[in-house]
Scaffold this motif. Structure first.
Motif: not given
Length: 119
Positions: A52, A60, A63, A79, A81, A92, A97
């Motif tokens: 991310l 973000w 996606t 995702a 992160t 997310a 996501c």
């Protein structure tokens, strides 16, 4: 062989994912969000592992772009992160996501999620 696009700018995380996955999956790599969006459209992988925190276009937004394109909207995006703050999973998912994992990567959880999405 199922195809996974890894969108990750961190060399150590990228190398770990490659090492874990290269025997079971065909892998493609993008090191920023813009390249990830382009590769998703060009290659249509079976799944995308999306960091991310990325340069150029963050994960973000990348996606959101992937999910807004009808040719790539159906590709599951997981995702990844290190920013596991309260509300990040919801953020997310709101960006599109389909699943969420925190770093450092838990190998067993990663494979369980991949099996869930890819069979």
């Amino acid at each position: 062989m199922k195809r996974i696009l890894i969108v990750e700018d961190g060399e150590l995380n990228r190398d770990l994912l490659i090492q874990l996955l290269e025997e079971e999956y065909a892998l493609s790599i993008a090191t920023d969000g813009a390249a990830g969006v382009e590769q998703a459209a060009a290659q249509r992988p079976d799944l995308i592992l999306m960091d991310l925190s990325l340069p150029v276009v963050d994960g973000w937004e990348a996606t959101r772009r992937i999910k807004a394109d009808k040719t790539t909207a159906g590709i599951p995006v997981v995702a990844l992160t290190a920013n596991a703050m309260s509300g990040d999973e919801e953020k997310a998912r709101a960006a599109g996501c389909d699943d969420f994992m925190t770093k450092p990567i838990d190998e067993d959880l990663l494979f369980a999620k991949l099996r869930g999405w890819l069979g």
